[in-house]
Structures are given as structure tokens and as C-alpha cells.
Design a protein around this motif. Sequence first.
Motif, PDB file in Angstrom:
ATOM      1  N   CYS A 325      46.300  47.551  31.506  1.00 19.21           N
ATOM      2  CA  CYS A 325      46.146  46.286  32.224  1.00 19.21           C
ATOM      3  C   CYS A 325      46.601  45.187  31.271  1.00 19.21           C
ATOM      4  CB  CYS A 325      44.696  46.066  32.631  1.00 19.21           C
ATOM      5  SG  CYS A 325      44.353  44.399  33.260  1.00 19.21           S
ATOM      6  N   ALA A 326      47.533  44.359  31.698  1.00 20.75           N
ATOM      7  CA  ALA A 326      48.063  43.303  30.825  1.00 20.75           C
ATOM      8  C   ALA A 326      47.974  41.956  31.541  1.00 20.75           C
ATOM      9  CB  ALA A 326      49.508  43.598  30.445  1.00 20.75           C
ATOM     10  N   TYR A 327      47.654  40.930  30.767  1.00 29.23           N
ATOM     11  CA  TYR A 327      47.587  39.592  31.350  1.00 29.23           C
ATOM     12  C   TYR A 327      47.762  38.524  30.286  1.00 29.23           C
ATOM     13  CZ  TYR A 327      42.703  39.865  29.739  1.00 29.23           C
ATOM     14  OH  TYR A 327      41.566  40.018  28.986  1.00 29.23           O
ATOM     15  N   GLY A 328      48.223  37.364  30.725  1.00 28.89           N
ATOM     16  CA  GLY A 328      48.305  36.164  29.905  1.00 28.89           C
ATOM     17  C   GLY A 328      47.366  35.110  30.433  1.00 28.89           C
ATOM     18  N   SER A 329      47.522  33.900  29.947  1.00 24.45           N
ATOM     19  CA  SER A 329      46.585  32.833  30.335  1.00 24.45           C
ATOM     20  C   SER A 329      46.633  32.541  31.824  1.00 24.45           C
ATOM     21  CB  SER A 329      46.886  31.563  29.536  1.00 24.45           C
ATOM     22  OG  SER A 329      48.145  31.032  29.884  1.00 24.45           O
ATOM     23  N   MET A 330      47.799  32.625  32.425  1.00 21.60           N
ATOM     24  CA  MET A 330      47.934  32.312  33.845  1.00 21.60           C
ATOM     25  C   MET A 330      47.329  33.399  34.728  1.00 21.60           C
ATOM     26  SD  MET A 330      49.444  29.368  34.042  1.00 21.60           S
ATOM     27  CE  MET A 330      50.091  29.298  35.709  1.00 21.60           C
ATOM     28  N   GLN A 331      47.118  34.586  34.176  1.00 23.67           N
ATOM     29  CA  GLN A 331      46.632  35.716  34.976  1.00 23.67           C
ATOM     30  C   GLN A 331      45.166  36.048  34.726  1.00 23.67           C
ATOM     31  OE1 GLN A 331      49.811  37.594  32.929  1.00 23.67           O
ATOM     32  NE2 GLN A 331      50.685  38.461  34.806  1.00 23.67           N
ATOM     33  N   TYR A 332      44.560  35.398  33.737  1.00 20.24           N
ATOM     34  CA  TYR A 332      43.174  35.724  33.417  1.00 20.24           C
ATOM     35  C   TYR A 332      42.243  35.128  34.463  1.00 20.24           C
ATOM     36  CZ  TYR A 332      38.679  36.073  31.110  1.00 20.24           C
ATOM     37  OH  TYR A 332      37.361  36.350  30.828  1.00 20.24           O
ATOM     38  N   VAL A 333      41.383  35.973  35.028  1.00 19.68           N
ATOM     39  CA  VAL A 333      40.434  35.566  36.057  1.00 19.68           C
ATOM     40  C   VAL A 333      39.045  36.009  35.621  1.00 19.68           C
ATOM     41  CG1 VAL A 333      39.729  35.799  38.469  1.00 19.68           C
ATOM     42  CG2 VAL A 333      42.169  35.779  37.874  1.00 19.68           C
ATOM     43  N   ASN A 334      38.070  35.118  35.722  1.00 21.48           N
ATOM     44  CA  ASN A 334      36.691  35.462  35.378  1.00 21.48           C
ATOM     45  C   ASN A 334      35.749  34.580  36.187  1.00 21.48           C
ATOM     46  OD1 ASN A 334      34.137  35.855  34.251  1.00 21.48           O
ATOM     47  ND2 ASN A 334      34.916  36.023  32.158  1.00 21.48           N
ATOM     48  N   THR A 335      35.204  35.151  37.229  1.00 14.26           N
ATOM     49  CA  THR A 335      34.201  34.451  38.036  1.00 14.26           C
ATOM     50  C   THR A 335      32.821  35.069  37.839  1.00 14.26           C
ATOM     51  OG1 THR A 335      34.690  35.874  39.943  1.00 14.26           O
ATOM     52  CG2 THR A 335      35.915  33.799  39.773  1.00 14.26           C
ATOM     53  N   LYS A 336      32.694  35.986  36.893  1.00 14.47           N
ATOM     54  CA  LYS A 336      31.443  36.724  36.664  1.00 14.47           C
ATOM     55  C   LYS A 336      30.546  36.068  35.626  1.00 14.47           C
ATOM     56  CE  LYS A 336      31.607  40.354  33.974  1.00 14.47           C
ATOM     57  NZ  LYS A 336      30.616  40.159  32.903  1.00 14.47           N
ATOM     58  N   ASP A 337      31.102  35.660  34.496  1.00 15.82           N
ATOM     59  CA  ASP A 337      30.305  35.194  33.364  1.00 15.82           C
ATOM     60  C   ASP A 337      29.770  33.787  33.599  1.00 15.82           C
ATOM     61  OD1 ASP A 337      30.658  37.508  31.897  1.00 15.82           O
ATOM     62  OD2 ASP A 337      32.426  36.751  30.835  1.00 15.82           O
ATOM     63  N   LYS A 338      28.557  33.553  33.136  1.00 14.15           N
ATOM     64  CA  LYS A 338      27.995  32.215  33.158  1.00 14.15           C
ATOM     65  C   LYS A 338      28.710  31.334  32.132  1.00 14.15           C
ATOM     66  CE  LYS A 338      23.362  33.735  34.524  1.00 14.15           C
ATOM     67  NZ  LYS A 338      21.913  33.778  34.153  1.00 14.15           N
TER      68      LYS A 338
END
Length: 412
Positions: A325-338
Motif C-alpha cells: 500500500c503506497a500513499y503520499g500527502s494527497m492520498q493519506y486519509v485518517n478519520t479514525k484517530d482523535k
Amino acid sequence: MLKLALPVTLVLILSACDSLRTLVPASSLPKIAPVNRVRLLPGQQVILPLTITPPDSGTPLAPTVVSSPAPELLSATLVGNELTLQASATALPQGLIPVTVTVSAGEKSAILRIPVEIGDLIEREYDRFNALRAQASLPAVTFDTGASMNCWMHGRYMMVNEIIGHNQNPALPFASPEGLACAKSSNVAWNEVPLSKLSVLTPSTSTLFTAPFHALGMLRPTQQTVGIGVFTVPSSYPNYARLGSGITSSGGGIPSVQRMTFPGDKATTDMGRYNGGEWPDPLTACPDLDPQKAGLPLIAATFISGATTATEATLTSAGQDIPVCAYGSMQYVNTKDKPGDYVGGLINAQDMGRNILQSSGAVFVIPKQPLEGGKTYQASVKINGQLVQWSFMTAVTFQEQSLPGTTRQQIR
């Protein structure tokens, strides 16, 4: 018992790059000769002769005041100008504990912090830090004693108050300006480690280098110094220790190199998997990746600040494709962490992750299975359309902390 003879140096001092704190002319101050870092084993005692000189004005000296911030771990007593330090026989590895010596003449005073380590954990963590930088083909950095003492203080604040983060509440026990300085500028971690493994593991550095958002800041080619501080207490888990730590990476400007990879091209790594616990979570952008099977996150950075996109990432070994799995800043998604608690307010986890990647022009390539020992791997990824390729090897035997279930951790 150890008795050290120290050189006499009658100068305005900074003890091991830390602190004689003053804003008045040196000639009107009393002086304390510098004292090098001290290492004690549990139960061991050392006597340090202090060299103290009155100010040039002739103002008489008041009695010298010596203070240990943790007398239950390390006692400090002064007889004449001889300072006796005694480590508790039951002390777990600690460092660096700042023992404070205050000398006053009239209304003016000089303050010296003497760095003390119990055990050898900090020395091993420092060696491991530079060894892991070498796995990215990066040069070693020097040890920052002052930052290390500050991070011991923040580690104690975190462990006593059961808080991990980049801020301090001044109303809570052991909050301090020095600890806050570490909190604001360091990678911090909370580890649970088997007592039987404390003499061989390096929990702080090994954990943080498997956590890509934190590893990236410790892999800058221009970094010059590192401070490492660890406060250790018995864990609520039987036969485990709990460690609160901070690592401060400092120095250097914009790297002149065009790229950095971790592991480095043609380098050998002794880590094979992601150990978990990082905030922001590096796996939230990889919904089909089993967290229990995540391999060591690979890093590619251009150090050209700006938004990044990862495409066409591959990882192979002996002609076999390893899913990634590869990603950069535009692809990073995180709706889980507080959100994270920082000086100045809360910061959204997704925003933090994107900012870290963007600031270094970086992408992550995370294998969907642990790396195997004794293998050669070929990695490639396009960063904003530009191909980065490299190969690396894995050690036949992995470092113990890279094995599953050895430790538990939280990383901020």
C-alpha cells in the motif's frame, strides 16, 4: 564506590551543552566547573569533587544547594565540595536524571545540571539510533545531553500522569519548563517491555523507526544532534516495565541530497515489520491491510516541500511480487484517530500526517506482509510522477523488537 577526579576549569560553564543559567556579566557570578555525564549501576555510588569559585567582586558564597529530582532513585548529598551520588539498588534504567547544583553569592546565582544515567539504556539507545540512521545510509549524529535531561523529565510527567503527548498541564505533578521543551520538539513514546528484556532491547529508538511518520523526522540527512531521555517504572503487567521516552532530533537546514530512502539503497535492515501504536495511524490509508501483518514501512523522500502522490509502487524479492500500500500527502486519509494535544491547541490527525509527508516531499510504501530475513528486495515508487528505485537487504536474524508480541507501545 567510584571516586572521580575532575579537571579544574574556572570558566562560565554550560555542563555538557546544558545550563549555567544567567543573564548577568560572568565576572559578577560564582563559577562551577563543568561535570561530565555520570553513569551508575543500580546500588552504585560515586563521589564527584566540585570546583566552585566566588565571583570576582569578592562577594562571599552562600552554602551550595544540591538537589536530585528523584531522590527515591538517585540521592545527592554534599559534604564540603564533594558531591555523593547514590543510585537505588532497585532502580530500573533511567536517564538522563538532572541533578542540580546551585551556587549563590549575594543575589546572584549559578545553576549547573549534572546528567546522570542509571544503567546503560541511554547509551544503547544512542548507539541504536545511529545504527538505524546507517540503515538509511545516513551519518551518525552527536548526543545532546541537555535535551536528554529534558526528555527524562517529560517521560516522568507522562508516566506519573498516564498521559502521552506533546504538551504539559502545569497543574499536574512533575510539569516543568524543561519537560515542556521536550514535549514540544520531540518524538515521544510509551512502551511496555518485559523486565527480562530491558538489558537487550532499545524500546524507544527501535519502536520509533518502525513508525514512519516519526521515523521521517529522524532520517533527515542534515540532522546534527539527538537527545534521548527515558523514565522507567514497574508496569501493571506482571514482570513488565513501563517506559516514557522522548527523542529530540535537531540541527541542519534543507538537505542538499535529492532523495532519501529507508532502508537505504544497498543497505541492510534488521527490522521486518510495523509494530503498531503510532499516531497518526499510518495504516488508515490502507483499509485492506491487516495491522497484524504489516511489514516495515518503506520511506522515500525528495526533501522538496510540497504535496506528494505515490503511484506504481512495487516491491519484489527473488522475482516474487509482495503486495504493498503506497500513499503520499494527497492520498493519506485518517478519520479514525482523535486530535492530538499540542501547545497551541488540538491538531487533526489527518492534517498532521499530510503535513509531515508534504514537508519532506515524502511517500510511504507499506508491505502487506512482514519482510523475511536474509532476503534482497527491490522497491520502486513514483513520487509525483518521478520514479524512485532502490534495493535493500534484510538481516538473517531480525532485531528482537521487530518480532511480534515483544513489546506494547503508543507513539506520539
